[in-house]
Write an enzyme that holds these catalytic residues in place. Structure first.
Site: not given
Length: 232
Positions: A23-25
């Site tokens: 996951f990107d943040l």
């Protein structure tokens, strides 16, 4: 390659089970708009640039900051480094928590963890900031590993972050990995590392950006992202 647009009218099936979810943040798990643009405004003001329209600075959300200062304002390497220092003056003091979790994200992370998936954070943000944000919002517990850039902005390209996470987590079968993000950098980073990608439309990238980048899947909501990963 045909992009699959995930919506309520299709059957959620993967040709192979996804086990690792990267996951990107920023723009994917949380909306950091106020904090990041506030930091950029502070940095620009040190150079006599007054930018009052925050929307013009949304492009800073996602890519490495040094790169953005150079590309958007023509700063030299030295100026970009100075700007990064000014940005962090603001961000470390208040910007880091001028942030909010997108609705449904904690529930999705919990469901994915309970399903046996291994969740890994892959962000261009410095690792120390990413950990503080996840901990502040009570989400650190869901992640097996947190991968980000170094304090000196080394390993800030998304492809480098993903490669680092793959190596540290000893992931050999890349067919079992999915990268989820809201910007073209997430999709490009996934492609460089030979893994599938899903572009989310509730963040800062938008459909045109996701399609142009060649995302394997596109989802409009958090709920649909969860269904895609679970294959239901």
């Amino acid at each position: 390659m045909k992009i699959t647009d995930i919506n309520e009218n299709i059957c959620y099936t993967f040709f192979m089970q996804i086990f690792f979810v990267f996951f990107d943040l920023d723009g994917t798990l949380t909306d950091p708009g106020m904090g990041i643009t506030g930091g950029v405004m502070h940095a620009l003001s040190k150079f006599g640039i007054e930018e009052k329209d925050r929307t013009k600075l949304f492009s800073f959300i996602g890519p490495p900051l040094l790169e953005s200062f150079h590309e958007k304002y023509g700063f030299s390497k030295e100026q970009s480094l100075l700007a990064l220092g000014y940005y962090r003056e603001y961000y470390e003091k208040q910007g880091i928590f001028e942030n909010k979790v997108y609705p449904g994200i904690p529930e999705m992370l919990a469901a994915l963890q309970q399903s046996g998936r291994k969740l890994i954070l892959a962000t261009s943000k410095p690792e120390m900031y990413a950990r503080k944000i996840l901990k502040y919002f009570n989400m650190l517990q869901y992640f097996e590993f947190v991968a980000g850039s170094l304090p000196d902005e080394q390993r800030s390209r998304k492809a480098e972050v993903i490669a680092y996470a793959l190596d540290e987590c000893r992931i050999e079968d890349r067919r079992t990995v999915l990268m989820v993000g809201d910007r073209s950098y997430d999709i490009a980073g996934a492609k460089e590392n030979g893994i599938k990608s899903a572009g989310v439309l509730y963040g800062y990238g938008g459909r045109q950006e996701m399609e142009a980048a060649g995302a394997d899947y596109i989802t409009e909501t958090v709920a649909l992202t969860q269904k895609l990963i679970l294959g239901i």
